[in-house]
Design a protein around this motif. Structure first.
Motif, short mmCIF file in Angstrom:
data_model
loop_
_atom_site.label_atom_id
_atom_site.label_comp_id
_atom_site.label_asym_id
_atom_site.label_seq_id
_atom_site.Cartn_x
_atom_site.Cartn_y
_atom_site.Cartn_z
N THR A 88 0.76 -1.12 0.06
CA THR A 88 0.00 0.12 0.02
C THR A 88 0.85 1.33 -0.10
O THR A 88 0.83 2.23 -0.69
CB THR A 88 -0.94 0.06 1.18
OG1 THR A 88 -1.87 -1.14 1.07
CG2 THR A 88 -1.62 1.18 1.19
N VAL A 89 1.88 1.47 0.84
CA VAL A 89 2.55 2.40 0.93
C VAL A 89 3.60 2.72 -0.24
O VAL A 89 3.79 3.70 -0.74
CB VAL A 89 3.58 2.45 2.25
CG1 VAL A 89 4.54 3.63 2.36
CG2 VAL A 89 2.67 2.52 3.62
N LEU A 142 2.28 4.87 -3.22
CA LEU A 142 2.15 6.17 -2.99
C LEU A 142 3.17 6.87 -3.85
O LEU A 142 4.23 6.59 -3.90
CB LEU A 142 2.33 6.69 -1.53
CG LEU A 142 1.33 6.04 -0.74
CD1 LEU A 142 1.61 6.56 0.90
CD2 LEU A 142 0.06 6.60 -0.98
N GLU A 154 0.66 11.67 5.16
CA GLU A 154 0.24 10.83 4.01
C GLU A 154 0.28 9.43 4.31
O GLU A 154 -0.53 8.51 4.04
CB GLU A 154 0.17 11.32 2.68
CG GLU A 154 -0.29 12.68 2.22
CD GLU A 154 0.25 13.10 0.81
OE1 GLU A 154 -0.37 12.68 -0.04
OE2 GLU A 154 1.25 13.74 0.92
N LYS A 188 -1.31 7.92 7.25
CA LYS A 188 -2.88 7.71 6.96
C LYS A 188 -3.12 6.41 6.20
O LYS A 188 -3.92 5.67 6.33
CB LYS A 188 -3.53 9.08 6.16
CG LYS A 188 -3.71 10.10 7.13
CD LYS A 188 -4.33 11.34 6.22
CE LYS A 188 -4.40 12.58 7.21
NZ LYS A 188 -4.86 13.65 6.41
N ALA A 189 -2.19 6.29 5.42
CA ALA A 189 -2.29 5.08 4.44
C ALA A 189 -2.10 3.62 5.23
O ALA A 189 -2.81 2.85 5.07
CB ALA A 189 -1.25 4.97 3.30
N LYS A 209 -5.26 3.29 7.51
CA LYS A 209 -6.47 2.84 6.67
C LYS A 209 -6.43 1.50 6.52
O LYS A 209 -7.38 1.07 6.43
CB LYS A 209 -6.28 3.79 5.28
CG LYS A 209 -7.71 3.49 4.58
CD LYS A 209 -7.67 4.31 3.19
CE LYS A 209 -8.71 4.34 2.43
NZ LYS A 209 -8.62 5.00 1.22
#
Length: 104
Positions: free
Chosen positions: A50-51, A54, A82, A85-86, A89
């Protein structure tokens, strides 16, 4: 007339200096996040995937045993908040972080 000239000079100077000040951030930084809630390799992989998507992220290494995620990134493209938050989440909790500039 003199006031108008002074204002023009000030505005011109400000437009030349402001971008230089905005670019005073390092090109690349490394942030180590303390992450709670990871229990397995799947957790580490989820954060890494996920990260890693970005914009501006160069490298990610998450370790569920250590409860950490280390991210190397370009702060002009993505910021620490950011990234946090990722991670959150995904259902994990970020309880701390430390950031350092990376030498080119």
């Amino acid at each position: 007339m003199r006031t108008a000239v002074h204002v023009m000079v000030f505005v011109l100077a400000a437009t030349m200096v402001a971008p230089a000040l905005a670019d005073s951030r390092p090109e690349v930084v490394r942030t180590a996040f303390v992450v709670e809630g990871m229990h397995c390799d799947g957790c580490s992989s989820a954060i890494t995937a996920t990260v890693g998507k970005l914009d501006g992220v160069i490298e990610v290494a998450a370790d569920h045993e250590a409860g950490s995620a280390e991210v190397v990134y370009r702060p002009r493209s993505v910021d620490e908040d950011e990234i946090k938050k990722a991670i959150e989440k995904l259902g994990y909790t970020v309880t701390g972080s430390t950031t350092e500039a990376v030498e080119d």
